[in-house]
Design a protein around this motif. Structure first.
Motif, PDB file in Angstrom:
ATOM      1  N   GLN A 239       0.836  -1.188   0.000  1.00  9.14           N
ATOM      2  CA  GLN A 239       0.000   0.000   0.000  1.00  9.14           C
ATOM      3  C   GLN A 239       0.877   1.248   0.000  1.00  9.14           C
ATOM      4  O   GLN A 239       1.844   1.344   0.763  1.00  9.14           O
ATOM      5  CB  GLN A 239      -0.909   0.011   1.229  1.00  9.14           C
ATOM      6  CG  GLN A 239      -1.887   1.155   1.217  1.00  9.14           C
ATOM      7  CD  GLN A 239      -2.897   1.051   2.341  1.00  9.14           C
ATOM      8  OE1 GLN A 239      -2.932   0.075   3.079  1.00  9.14           O
ATOM      9  NE2 GLN A 239      -3.725   2.054   2.473  1.00  9.14           N
ATOM     10  N   LEU A 240       0.544   2.183  -0.889  1.00 12.63           N
ATOM     11  CA  LEU A 240       1.265   3.443  -0.985  1.00 12.63           C
ATOM     12  C   LEU A 240       0.278   4.592  -0.858  1.00 12.63           C
ATOM     13  O   LEU A 240      -0.883   4.460  -1.233  1.00 12.63           O
ATOM     14  CB  LEU A 240       1.985   3.573  -2.329  1.00 12.63           C
ATOM     15  CG  LEU A 240       3.028   2.536  -2.676  1.00 12.63           C
ATOM     16  CD1 LEU A 240       3.519   2.748  -4.098  1.00 12.63           C
ATOM     17  CD2 LEU A 240       4.202   2.617  -1.723  1.00 12.63           C
ATOM     18  N   SER A 241       0.756   5.690  -0.431  1.00 12.94           N
ATOM     19  CA  SER A 241      -0.043   6.912  -0.414  1.00 12.94           C
ATOM     20  C   SER A 241       0.601   7.861  -1.407  1.00 12.94           C
ATOM     21  O   SER A 241       1.797   8.134  -1.334  1.00 12.94           O
ATOM     22  CB  SER A 241      -0.032   7.518   0.994  1.00 12.94           C
ATOM     23  OG  SER A 241      -0.654   8.786   0.965  1.00 12.94           O
ATOM     24  N   ILE A 242      -0.188   8.350  -2.374  1.00 10.01           N
ATOM     25  CA  ILE A 242       0.359   9.254  -3.377  1.00 10.01           C
ATOM     26  C   ILE A 242      -0.424  10.553  -3.384  1.00 10.01           C
ATOM     27  O   ILE A 242      -1.577  10.606  -2.967  1.00 10.01           O
ATOM     28  CB  ILE A 242       0.347   8.625  -4.789  1.00 10.01           C
ATOM     29  CG1 ILE A 242      -1.084   8.347  -5.240  1.00 10.01           C
ATOM     30  CG2 ILE A 242       1.172   7.359  -4.828  1.00 10.01           C
ATOM     31  CD1 ILE A 242      -1.205   8.014  -6.706  1.00 10.01           C
ATOM     32  N   THR A 243       0.212  11.585  -3.874  1.00  7.19           N
ATOM     33  CA  THR A 243      -0.441  12.878  -4.032  1.00  7.19           C
ATOM     34  C   THR A 243      -0.393  13.241  -5.504  1.00  7.19           C
ATOM     35  O   THR A 243       0.669  13.182  -6.131  1.00  7.19           O
ATOM     36  CB  THR A 243       0.285  13.947  -3.203  1.00  7.19           C
ATOM     37  OG1 THR A 243       0.289  13.533  -1.834  1.00  7.19           O
ATOM     38  CG2 THR A 243      -0.400  15.289  -3.322  1.00  7.19           C
TER      39      THR A 243
ATOM     40  N   GLU B 155      -6.629   0.405  -9.710  1.00  4.96           N
ATOM     41  CA  GLU B 155      -6.544  -0.200 -11.038  1.00  4.96           C
ATOM     42  C   GLU B 155      -6.109   0.818 -12.088  1.00  4.96           C
ATOM     43  O   GLU B 155      -5.330   0.500 -12.989  1.00  4.96           O
ATOM     44  CB  GLU B 155      -7.882  -0.811 -11.444  1.00  4.96           C
ATOM     45  CG  GLU B 155      -8.155  -2.149 -10.825  1.00  4.96           C
ATOM     46  CD  GLU B 155      -9.411  -2.802 -11.396  1.00  4.96           C
ATOM     47  OE1 GLU B 155      -9.908  -2.358 -12.456  1.00  4.96           O
ATOM     48  OE2 GLU B 155      -9.884  -3.755 -10.774  1.00  4.96           O
ATOM     49  N   VAL B 156      -6.598   2.045 -11.971  1.00  8.44           N
ATOM     50  CA  VAL B 156      -6.218   3.104 -12.916  1.00  8.44           C
ATOM     51  C   VAL B 156      -4.716   3.346 -12.821  1.00  8.44           C
ATOM     52  O   VAL B 156      -4.008   3.392 -13.841  1.00  8.44           O
ATOM     53  CB  VAL B 156      -6.985   4.413 -12.637  1.00  8.44           C
ATOM     54  CG1 VAL B 156      -6.518   5.526 -13.579  1.00  8.44           C
ATOM     55  CG2 VAL B 156      -8.487   4.207 -12.741  1.00  8.44           C
ATOM     56  N   ILE B 157      -4.208   3.485 -11.593  1.00 12.74           N
ATOM     57  CA  ILE B 157      -2.791   3.755 -11.383  1.00 12.74           C
ATOM     58  C   ILE B 157      -1.941   2.581 -11.871  1.00 12.74           C
ATOM     59  O   ILE B 157      -0.931   2.765 -12.548  1.00 12.74           O
ATOM     60  CB  ILE B 157      -2.501   4.062  -9.897  1.00 12.74           C
ATOM     61  CG1 ILE B 157      -3.301   5.280  -9.412  1.00 12.74           C
ATOM     62  CG2 ILE B 157      -1.007   4.242  -9.661  1.00 12.74           C
ATOM     63  CD1 ILE B 157      -3.014   6.572 -10.154  1.00 12.74           C
ATOM     64  N   ARG B 158      -2.374   1.346 -11.550  1.00 17.19           N
ATOM     65  CA  ARG B 158      -1.621   0.162 -12.000  1.00 17.19           C
ATOM     66  C   ARG B 158      -1.553   0.105 -13.523  1.00 17.19           C
ATOM     67  O   ARG B 158      -0.497  -0.167 -14.105  1.00 17.19           O
ATOM     68  CB  ARG B 158      -2.256  -1.122 -11.457  1.00 17.19           C
ATOM     69  CG  ARG B 158      -1.911  -1.403 -10.007  1.00 17.19           C
ATOM     70  CD  ARG B 158      -2.300  -2.821  -9.612  1.00 17.19           C
ATOM     71  NE  ARG B 158      -3.734  -3.046  -9.661  1.00 17.19           N
ATOM     72  CZ  ARG B 158      -4.564  -2.881  -8.635  1.00 17.19           C
ATOM     73  NH1 ARG B 158      -4.114  -2.479  -7.461  1.00 17.19           N
ATOM     74  NH2 ARG B 158      -5.847  -3.128  -8.776  1.00 17.19           N
TER      75      ARG B 158
END
Length: 89
Positions: free
Chosen positions: A6-10, A33-36
């Motif tokens: 799990q990551l937290s992105i901005t 899923e969009v990010i992957r």
């Protein structure tokens, strides 16, 4: 052993809106899923560029280095492009 992390992105608002829109329209089931999928596309592009460099650019450079008479001047390139452009019109 866990296969995910799990990551937290901005993201800038415009990119965050794109991600949310993809989920809202049903194109993707989740924001993850969009990010992957985006990361997979980035990796595919990187592999394609690396392959192009290895299989086309390096051999062309090596051939030019071995026989500099194969070089084309900028003026010759411009003339060829202008001729091709004229054909299209």
């Amino acid at each position: 052993m866990r296969t995910t992390q799990q990551l937290s992105i901005t993201l800038p608002n415009e990119l965050a809106d794109v991600v949310k829109s993809k989920v809202r329209t049903g194109e993707y089931a989740s924001e993850s899923e969009v990010i992957r999928d985006g990361l997979r596309a980035l990796l595919a592009r990187d592999r394609a560029v690396e392959s192009w460099l290895q299989h086309q650019v390096v051999p062309a450079y090596d051939a030019l280095k071995a026989d500099p008479s194969r070089a084309v001047t900028p003026e010759q390139v411009r003339a060829r492009l202008a001729a091709e452009h004229a054909k299209i019109r």
